[in-house]
Design an enzyme around this catalytic site. Structure first.
Site, short mmCIF file in Angstrom:
data_model
loop_
_atom_site.label_atom_id
_atom_site.label_comp_id
_atom_site.label_asym_id
_atom_site.label_seq_id
_atom_site.Cartn_x
_atom_site.Cartn_y
_atom_site.Cartn_z
N HIS A 49 0.84 -1.20 0.00
CA HIS A 49 0.00 0.00 0.00
C HIS A 49 0.88 1.25 0.00
O HIS A 49 0.72 2.15 -0.84
CB HIS A 49 -0.92 -0.03 1.23
CG HIS A 49 -1.77 1.18 1.40
ND1 HIS A 49 -3.13 1.16 1.17
CD2 HIS A 49 -1.48 2.46 1.78
CE1 HIS A 49 -3.62 2.37 1.39
NE2 HIS A 49 -2.64 3.18 1.78
N GLU A 50 1.80 1.32 0.94
CA GLU A 50 2.66 2.50 1.06
C GLU A 50 3.60 2.64 -0.14
O GLU A 50 3.80 3.75 -0.65
CB GLU A 50 3.46 2.46 2.37
CG GLU A 50 2.60 2.53 3.62
CD GLU A 50 1.75 3.79 3.72
OE1 GLU A 50 2.09 4.83 3.11
OE2 GLU A 50 0.73 3.74 4.43
N HIS A 53 1.83 4.17 -3.16
CA HIS A 53 1.75 5.63 -3.07
C HIS A 53 3.07 6.24 -3.54
O HIS A 53 3.10 7.18 -4.33
CB HIS A 53 1.51 6.09 -1.62
CG HIS A 53 0.14 5.87 -1.09
ND1 HIS A 53 -1.00 6.18 -1.78
CD2 HIS A 53 -0.26 5.40 0.12
CE1 HIS A 53 -2.05 5.90 -1.03
NE2 HIS A 53 -1.63 5.42 0.13
#
Length: 191
Positions: A49-50, A53
């Site tokens: 997820h990170e 980004h």
């Protein structure tokens, strides 16, 4: 900046964060096996997820790097150990660029929850392939549910969550992606 380049600090912050999250999700039934399941299911959801980004931000020419929020990690430990409550706020990808359009910012934000949806699909396949009760089956179940939960939580349309940025950019996309995920998250919380 290459998507494959990590600073030493970023590697340390990601490592500490993922280990802390795995512990928080494996407690109070802590065992090496439960920790490993948590590390794979929750850790992969958090890391990818990170990093998504970060990858999309770099695609738009922004400097981006994950930074742990150690106060949030400590709070998570305290809440889990003292009250049994699960709270995770391990940190975030910090993004710097003179100007990001609302579309760029929205797409950067959307990348994280969509990654969790993709991971949920992978974990769902594990549930279908492996025998109920097997280790990979349990990893599949936990990974499926936690990744959809993380996606829904992050699509909440309030700051500092991803959903707020997506809603500002494109309310229609927020509605078709965010509402089902938030609905699933609420179902998981109250079912």
């Amino acid at each position: 900046m290459s998507i494959f380049r990590f600073s030493q600090r970023e590697i340390i912050d990601l490592t500490i964060s993922v280990l802390a999250i795995a512990f928080i999700f494996s407690y109070p039934n802590f065992s090496i096996l439960v920790f490993i399941i948590s590390l794979i299911a929750v850790g992969s959801g958090f890391i990818f997820h990170e990093l998504m980004h970060r990858t999309v931000a770099r695609k738009y020419g922004a400097w981006s790097e994950f930074r742990a929020w150690y106060e949030g990690l400590i709070l998570g430990f305290i809440l889990k150990l003292v009250f049994g409550a699960t709270f995770i706020a391990p940190g975030a990808v910090y993004i710097y660029k003179d100007y990001l359009t609302p579309e760029e910012n929205g797409k950067i934000a959307l990348a994280g929850p969509l990654t969790n949806v993709a991971l949920a699909f992978v974990f769902f396949i594990l549930m279908l392939i492996f025998k109920p009760g097997s280790l990979l089956y349990w990893i599949g179940i936990f990974g499926f549910h936690i990744n959809l939960f993380l996606a829904g939580f992050n699509m909440l349309p309030i700051p500092p969550f991803d959903g707020e940025k997506v809603l500002k950019w494109n309310p229609f996309i927020w509605a078709i992606v965010g509402l089902p995920l938030i609905g699933y998250m609420l179902y998981m919380m109250f079912w």
